[in-house]
Design a protein around this motif. Structure first.
Motif, PDB file in Angstrom:
ATOM      1  N   LEU A 160       0.826  -1.208   0.000  1.00 57.23           N
ATOM      2  CA  LEU A 160       0.000   0.000   0.000  1.00 57.23           C
ATOM      3  C   LEU A 160       0.858   1.255   0.000  1.00 57.23           C
ATOM      4  O   LEU A 160       0.687   2.139  -0.846  1.00 57.23           O
ATOM      5  CB  LEU A 160      -0.920   0.004   1.223  1.00 57.23           C
ATOM      6  CG  LEU A 160      -1.722   1.288   1.429  1.00 57.23           C
ATOM      7  CD1 LEU A 160      -2.757   1.453   0.326  1.00 57.23           C
ATOM      8  CD2 LEU A 160      -2.382   1.282   2.803  1.00 57.23           C
ATOM      9  N   TYR A 161       1.792   1.350   0.936  1.00 56.72           N
ATOM     10  CA  TYR A 161       2.542   2.604   1.007  1.00 56.72           C
ATOM     11  C   TYR A 161       3.509   2.747  -0.159  1.00 56.72           C
ATOM     12  O   TYR A 161       3.745   3.857  -0.626  1.00 56.72           O
ATOM     13  CB  TYR A 161       3.214   2.816   2.364  1.00 56.72           C
ATOM     14  CG  TYR A 161       4.548   2.160   2.584  1.00 56.72           C
ATOM     15  CD1 TYR A 161       5.699   2.631   1.954  1.00 56.72           C
ATOM     16  CD2 TYR A 161       4.673   1.093   3.458  1.00 56.72           C
ATOM     17  CE1 TYR A 161       6.934   2.046   2.172  1.00 56.72           C
ATOM     18  CE2 TYR A 161       5.898   0.510   3.682  1.00 56.72           C
ATOM     19  CZ  TYR A 161       7.029   0.981   3.039  1.00 56.72           C
ATOM     20  OH  TYR A 161       8.241   0.391   3.258  1.00 56.72           O
ATOM     21  N   TRP A 162       4.050   1.629  -0.678  1.00 57.44           N
ATOM     22  CA  TRP A 162       4.978   1.785  -1.803  1.00 57.44           C
ATOM     23  C   TRP A 162       4.233   2.221  -3.064  1.00 57.44           C
ATOM     24  O   TRP A 162       4.763   2.976  -3.872  1.00 57.44           O
ATOM     25  CB  TRP A 162       5.786   0.514  -2.056  1.00 57.44           C
ATOM     26  CG  TRP A 162       6.953   0.840  -2.926  1.00 57.44           C
ATOM     27  CD1 TRP A 162       7.118   0.528  -4.246  1.00 57.44           C
ATOM     28  CD2 TRP A 162       8.093   1.620  -2.562  1.00 57.44           C
ATOM     29  NE1 TRP A 162       8.292   1.065  -4.723  1.00 57.44           N
ATOM     30  CE2 TRP A 162       8.911   1.742  -3.696  1.00 57.44           C
ATOM     31  CE3 TRP A 162       8.506   2.237  -1.388  1.00 57.44           C
ATOM     32  CZ2 TRP A 162      10.105   2.448  -3.690  1.00 57.44           C
ATOM     33  CZ3 TRP A 162       9.689   2.934  -1.374  1.00 57.44           C
ATOM     34  CH2 TRP A 162      10.478   3.026  -2.523  1.00 57.44           C
ATOM     35  N   HIS A 163       3.023   1.780  -3.223  1.00 58.56           N
ATOM     36  CA  HIS A 163       2.216   2.180  -4.379  1.00 58.56           C
ATOM     37  C   HIS A 163       2.006   3.699  -4.409  1.00 58.56           C
ATOM     38  O   HIS A 163       1.837   4.282  -5.477  1.00 58.56           O
ATOM     39  CB  HIS A 163       0.867   1.457  -4.346  1.00 58.56           C
ATOM     40  CG  HIS A 163      -0.023   1.782  -5.493  1.00 58.56           C
ATOM     41  ND1 HIS A 163       0.191   1.311  -6.764  1.00 58.56           N
ATOM     42  CD2 HIS A 163      -1.124   2.553  -5.561  1.00 58.56           C
ATOM     43  CE1 HIS A 163      -0.745   1.774  -7.570  1.00 58.56           C
ATOM     44  NE2 HIS A 163      -1.557   2.526  -6.873  1.00 58.56           N
ATOM     45  N   HIS A 164       2.063   4.340  -3.255  1.00 56.46           N
ATOM     46  CA  HIS A 164       1.811   5.779  -3.167  1.00 56.46           C
ATOM     47  C   HIS A 164       3.086   6.591  -2.934  1.00 56.46           C
ATOM     48  O   HIS A 164       3.003   7.791  -2.663  1.00 56.46           O
ATOM     49  CB  HIS A 164       0.784   6.064  -2.066  1.00 56.46           C
ATOM     50  CG  HIS A 164      -0.551   5.464  -2.377  1.00 56.46           C
ATOM     51  ND1 HIS A 164      -1.413   5.998  -3.302  1.00 56.46           N
ATOM     52  CD2 HIS A 164      -1.147   4.343  -1.918  1.00 56.46           C
ATOM     53  CE1 HIS A 164      -2.490   5.247  -3.392  1.00 56.46           C
ATOM     54  NE2 HIS A 164      -2.365   4.239  -2.557  1.00 56.46           N
ATOM     55  N   GLN A 165       4.245   5.957  -3.036  1.00 56.93           N
ATOM     56  CA  GLN A 165       5.521   6.661  -2.860  1.00 56.93           C
ATOM     57  C   GLN A 165       5.749   7.599  -4.040  1.00 56.93           C
ATOM     58  O   GLN A 165       5.508   7.226  -5.187  1.00 56.93           O
ATOM     59  CB  GLN A 165       6.655   5.631  -2.789  1.00 56.93           C
ATOM     60  CG  GLN A 165       7.972   6.168  -2.366  1.00 56.93           C
ATOM     61  CD  GLN A 165       8.017   6.483  -0.879  1.00 56.93           C
ATOM     62  OE1 GLN A 165       7.275   5.951  -0.092  1.00 56.93           O
ATOM     63  NE2 GLN A 165       8.885   7.379  -0.510  1.00 56.93           N
ATOM     64  N   GLU A 166       6.237   8.806  -3.758  1.00 57.16           N
ATOM     65  CA  GLU A 166       6.494   9.779  -4.819  1.00 57.16           C
ATOM     66  C   GLU A 166       7.773  10.548  -4.540  1.00 57.16           C
ATOM     67  O   GLU A 166       8.128  10.778  -3.381  1.00 57.16           O
ATOM     68  CB  GLU A 166       5.336  10.774  -4.935  1.00 57.16           C
ATOM     69  CG  GLU A 166       4.039  10.158  -5.399  1.00 57.16           C
ATOM     70  CD  GLU A 166       2.929  11.185  -5.552  1.00 57.16           C
ATOM     71  OE1 GLU A 166       3.167  12.386  -5.288  1.00 57.16           O
ATOM     72  OE2 GLU A 166       1.819  10.784  -5.918  1.00 57.16           O
TER      73      GLU A 166
END
Length: 192
Positions: A160-166
């Motif tokens: 979840l958090y890696w999918h939203h890393q920017e």
């Protein structure tokens, strides 16, 4: 698209799929099988496979626990990076190996989700790489006795958090192994 100029190649990085690391891992056989399929796909696409192998006081270099799992065997032509810290870039030649192959995008799989996989994907991202985490090809042990969430939750949270890393000039993505496209691994689709 990475922040590393002139480095357009992709590599599969297999982190610590060693006997002693995955012996008690959540869904060990399924995850190792998925990683084996990724390795076969990368090889078929002429994508470099880089093997990361950990050693420390508990995982002694040359011991049976330190060895790769029997289902996975690096080819002699595939680089092995030996590390002592969680982040596979720390005090290793991983950056030099990737630079020599003009790699700017990484596809990452392995163990353990909440330790070396997490450290390595963050280390790569902060160094300018595009990083795709294969959502169904990483695992960890059950550390609930020490206060950690159950392994399935650790894996789901990491995805979840890696999918939203920017970050500027870089892409982070999570894909299922069956959805990896070696020519464009950072497509933004959800992992299974």
């Amino acid at each position: 698209m990475s922040a590393l100029p002139g480095r357009h190649a992709v590599a599969l990085v297999v982190v610590d799929v060693q006997n002693g690391v995955v012996e008690q891992a959540f869904e060990r056989d399924r995850v190792v099988g998925t990683i084996a399929d990724l390795v076969a796909g990368a090889r078929a696409a002429d994508v470099p496979v880089v093997w990361v192998q950990h050693a420390d006081d508990e995982l002694v270099r040359g011991s049976p626990a330190w060895e790769w799992v029997p289902e996975l065997r690096p080819r002699a032509s595939e680089p092995a990076v030996h590390k002592q810290f969680g982040d596979a870039f720390e005090a290793t030649d991983l950056e030099q190996v990737l630079a020599a192959a003009e790699v700017g995008s990484l596809v990452v799989a392995g163990a353990q989700t909440d330790a070396c996989v997490r450290s390595t994907i963050h280390g790569a991202f902060t160094r300018g790489y595009d990083v795709t985490l294969v959502g169904d090809a990483h695992t960890t042990e059950d550390f609930t006795d020490w206060g950690a969430p159950p392994p399935a939750d650790v894996i789901a949270h990491t995805n979840l958090y890696w999918h939203h890393q920017e970050a500027p000039g870089r892409t982070a993505a999570v894909v299922a192994a069956g959805d990896v496209v070696w020519s464009d691994p950072c497509r933004r689709i959800s992992a299974s």
